[in-house]
Write an enzyme that holds these catalytic residues in place. Structure first.
Site, PDB file in Angstrom:
ATOM      1  N   CYS A  93       0.853  -1.191   0.000  1.00 60.70           N
ATOM      2  CA  CYS A  93       0.000   0.000   0.000  1.00 60.70           C
ATOM      3  C   CYS A  93       0.884   1.234   0.000  1.00 60.70           C
ATOM      4  O   CYS A  93       2.073   1.159   0.278  1.00 60.70           O
ATOM      5  CB  CYS A  93      -0.900   0.004   1.236  1.00 60.70           C
ATOM      6  SG  CYS A  93      -2.293   1.149   1.054  1.00 60.70           S
ATOM      7  N   CYS A  95      -0.126   4.255   1.674  1.00 59.79           N
ATOM      8  CA  CYS A  95      -0.451   5.261   2.690  1.00 59.79           C
ATOM      9  C   CYS A  95       0.657   5.507   3.714  1.00 59.79           C
ATOM     10  O   CYS A  95       0.790   6.612   4.224  1.00 59.79           O
ATOM     11  CB  CYS A  95      -1.770   4.937   3.380  1.00 59.79           C
ATOM     12  SG  CYS A  95      -1.790   3.358   4.224  1.00 59.79           S
ATOM     13  N   CYS A 103      -3.947   6.020  -0.013  1.00 57.68           N
ATOM     14  CA  CYS A 103      -3.502   4.716  -0.511  1.00 57.68           C
ATOM     15  C   CYS A 103      -3.236   4.733  -2.017  1.00 57.68           C
ATOM     16  O   CYS A 103      -2.915   3.708  -2.614  1.00 57.68           O
ATOM     17  CB  CYS A 103      -4.535   3.644  -0.176  1.00 57.68           C
ATOM     18  SG  CYS A 103      -4.911   3.566   1.581  1.00 57.68           S
ATOM     19  N   LYS A 168     -12.677  -4.623   2.391  1.00 58.48           N
ATOM     20  CA  LYS A 168     -12.142  -3.746   3.414  1.00 58.48           C
ATOM     21  C   LYS A 168     -13.094  -2.577   3.588  1.00 58.48           C
ATOM     22  O   LYS A 168     -13.274  -1.767   2.682  1.00 58.48           O
ATOM     23  CB  LYS A 168     -10.764  -3.254   2.998  1.00 58.48           C
ATOM     24  CG  LYS A 168     -10.161  -2.245   3.940  1.00 58.48           C
ATOM     25  CD  LYS A 168      -8.713  -1.992   3.598  1.00 58.48           C
ATOM     26  CE  LYS A 168      -8.117  -0.935   4.483  1.00 58.48           C
ATOM     27  NZ  LYS A 168      -6.712  -0.709   4.171  1.00 58.48           N
ATOM     28  N   ARG A 178      -3.379   3.754  12.389  1.00 56.47           N
ATOM     29  CA  ARG A 178      -2.834   4.934  11.699  1.00 56.47           C
ATOM     30  C   ARG A 178      -1.808   5.631  12.571  1.00 56.47           C
ATOM     31  O   ARG A 178      -0.860   6.220  12.063  1.00 56.47           O
ATOM     32  CB  ARG A 178      -3.980   5.848  11.275  1.00 56.47           C
ATOM     33  CG  ARG A 178      -4.746   5.165  10.150  1.00 56.47           C
ATOM     34  CD  ARG A 178      -5.964   5.894   9.678  1.00 56.47           C
ATOM     35  NE  ARG A 178      -6.704   5.027   8.764  1.00 56.47           N
ATOM     36  CZ  ARG A 178      -7.994   5.147   8.489  1.00 56.47           C
ATOM     37  NH1 ARG A 178      -8.688   6.121   9.051  1.00 56.47           N
ATOM     38  NH2 ARG A 178      -8.582   4.314   7.657  1.00 56.47           N
ATOM     39  N   GLU A 206     -16.907  -7.577  -4.652  1.00 58.03           N
ATOM     40  CA  GLU A 206     -15.476  -7.239  -4.597  1.00 58.03           C
ATOM     41  C   GLU A 206     -14.633  -8.518  -4.568  1.00 58.03           C
ATOM     42  O   GLU A 206     -13.593  -8.621  -5.209  1.00 58.03           O
ATOM     43  CB  GLU A 206     -15.154  -6.423  -3.334  1.00 58.03           C
ATOM     44  CG  GLU A 206     -15.725  -5.015  -3.325  1.00 58.03           C
ATOM     45  CD  GLU A 206     -14.869  -4.026  -4.109  1.00 58.03           C
ATOM     46  OE1 GLU A 206     -13.808  -4.436  -4.634  1.00 58.03           O
ATOM     47  OE2 GLU A 206     -15.256  -2.849  -4.207  1.00 58.03           O
ATOM     48  N   LYS A 221     -12.231  -7.343   6.511  1.00 54.93           N
ATOM     49  CA  LYS A 221     -11.618  -6.460   7.504  1.00 54.93           C
ATOM     50  C   LYS A 221     -12.543  -5.301   7.799  1.00 54.93           C
ATOM     51  O   LYS A 221     -13.030  -4.697   6.838  1.00 54.93           O
ATOM     52  CB  LYS A 221     -10.309  -5.962   6.915  1.00 54.93           C
ATOM     53  CG  LYS A 221      -9.560  -4.957   7.703  1.00 54.93           C
ATOM     54  CD  LYS A 221      -8.335  -4.549   6.965  1.00 54.93           C
ATOM     55  CE  LYS A 221      -7.773  -3.335   7.648  1.00 54.93           C
ATOM     56  NZ  LYS A 221      -6.754  -2.692   6.934  1.00 54.93           N
ATOM     57  N   TYR A 286      -3.407  -8.852  16.618  1.00 52.82           N
ATOM     58  CA  TYR A 286      -2.393  -8.309  17.525  1.00 52.82           C
ATOM     59  C   TYR A 286      -2.343  -9.098  18.834  1.00 52.82           C
ATOM     60  O   TYR A 286      -1.457  -8.877  19.658  1.00 52.82           O
ATOM     61  CB  TYR A 286      -2.689  -6.824  17.801  1.00 52.82           C
ATOM     62  CG  TYR A 286      -2.736  -6.012  16.518  1.00 52.82           C
ATOM     63  CD1 TYR A 286      -1.568  -5.616  15.885  1.00 52.82           C
ATOM     64  CD2 TYR A 286      -3.954  -5.694  15.908  1.00 52.82           C
ATOM     65  CE1 TYR A 286      -1.596  -4.920  14.693  1.00 52.82           C
ATOM     66  CE2 TYR A 286      -4.007  -4.996  14.715  1.00 52.82           C
ATOM     67  CZ  TYR A 286      -2.823  -4.608  14.111  1.00 52.82           C
ATOM     68  OH  TYR A 286      -2.860  -3.928  12.921  1.00 52.82           O
TER      69      TYR A 286
END
Ligand code: PBG
Length: 301
Positions: A93, A95, A103, A168, A178, A206, A221, A286
């Protein structure tokens, strides 16, 4: 543990790990720290990683994203040298690498979809060259999977797989990420390229498109508020499906368990189990390291 993918934030600007403020217990690590991090994970039986880079240099087109000596390329090579068998996934990506934080390439305040595609191809090839097994385009540009597949094949990387962030959503659950990846945008938002949270059939469209373009694994996501989508995707397409248990979901768990309001081990066990129950084959989370450690220590629900 085979189903869990550990996110690693590699920061080119630091020399020791820094805790991410809105993700307590999660760190950005320096490039030199990746080998140690992977080693720790391997001891916990975690063998798959997704890498995110924080570069020292950003510009309008995100050129350090495809630099041979970029932060991710260096990190991949270091890991690959020590651990030939681990699975390395990379986020493809712009970003984190652009000054504006979007992005795609931007002109006059607009995201230029088609102009962005060749750059995504270059990023993917540079990751493959460094030793990545799977590239994961996350920018939601139209045609990105095809552009990346073609670029990889042309460069001889036919066996590098594509895991597309196909469904997404334009979610508010990404804000800690972010901060973690320093990828906040400087104007506008991502609603022109990420999906509307109200839609469900759009996710299937998609995914169908991405599969036609050559995606090997598809992703939904965020995960928790979107388990209906995980279920529909798995039932409809029966392809390898990954759910991304995102930063805001982690932050919610941490905020409440640190107060003693919820029991962290039980909550994380329940969350990961339910994502599997919904149909996910793979989970990016995570919580992976903590969870793996608790299981090793004999945690029983
Ligand atoms: C974009 C990207 C984002 C996440 C993964 N890849 C951020 C965004 O779309 O704004 C978010 C993941 C998370 O919140 O954990 N490169």
């Amino acid at each position: 543990m085979e189903d869990l993918i550990v996110p690693i934030f590699v920061d080119e600007n630091i020399s020791s790990s820094i805790e991410i403020r809105s993700m307590p217990g999660y760190y950005r690590i320096p490039v030199e720290g990746v080998v140690k991090e992977v080693e720790t994970c391997l001891e916990l039986n975690l063998k798959s990683f997704i890498l995110f880079g924080i570069p020292s240099y950003k510009d309008e087109i995100g050129s350090s994203a495809f630099d041979r000596n970029g932060v991710i390329q260096k990190a991949i090579r270091m890991i690959r040298k020590e651990f030939p068998d681990v699975v390395i996934v990379t986020d493809v990506c712009l970003c984190e690498y652009t000054t504006h934080g979007h992005c795609g390439i931007v002109r006059d305040g607009k995201i230029l979809n088609d102009e962005t595609l060749p750059i995504l191809g270059k990023i993917a090839v540079s990751h493959a060259e460094a030793g990545a097994d799977i590239v994961a385009p996350s920018g939601m540009m139209d045609g990105m999977v095809k552009a990346i597949r073609t670029a990889l094949d042309d460069a001889g990387y036919t066996d590098v797989a594509i895991m597309s962030y196909s469904a997404k959503y334009a979610s508010s659950f990404y804000s800690p990420f972010r901060e973690a990846a320093d990828s906040g945008y400087k104007f506008g938002d991502r609603r022109s390229y990420q999906m509307d949270i109200h839609n469900s059939n759009e996710a299937l469209r998609e995914i169908e498109l991405d599969l036609k373009e050559g995606a090997d694994i598809v992703m939904v996501k965020p995960a928790l508020a979107y388990l209906d989508i995980v279920r529909r995707v798995k039932e409809t397409f029966k392809v390898p499906t990954c759910a991304y248990n995102v930063s805001g979901e982690y932050a919610m768990v941490k905020a409440s368990t640190m107060q003693g309001w919820l029991d962290e081990k039980a909550i994380v066990y329940e969350i990961l189990t339910c994502i599997k129950r919904a149909g996910a084959d793979l989970i990016i989370t995570y919580h992976a390291k903590d969870f793996a450690r608790w299981m090793m220590e004999g945690f029983e629900w």
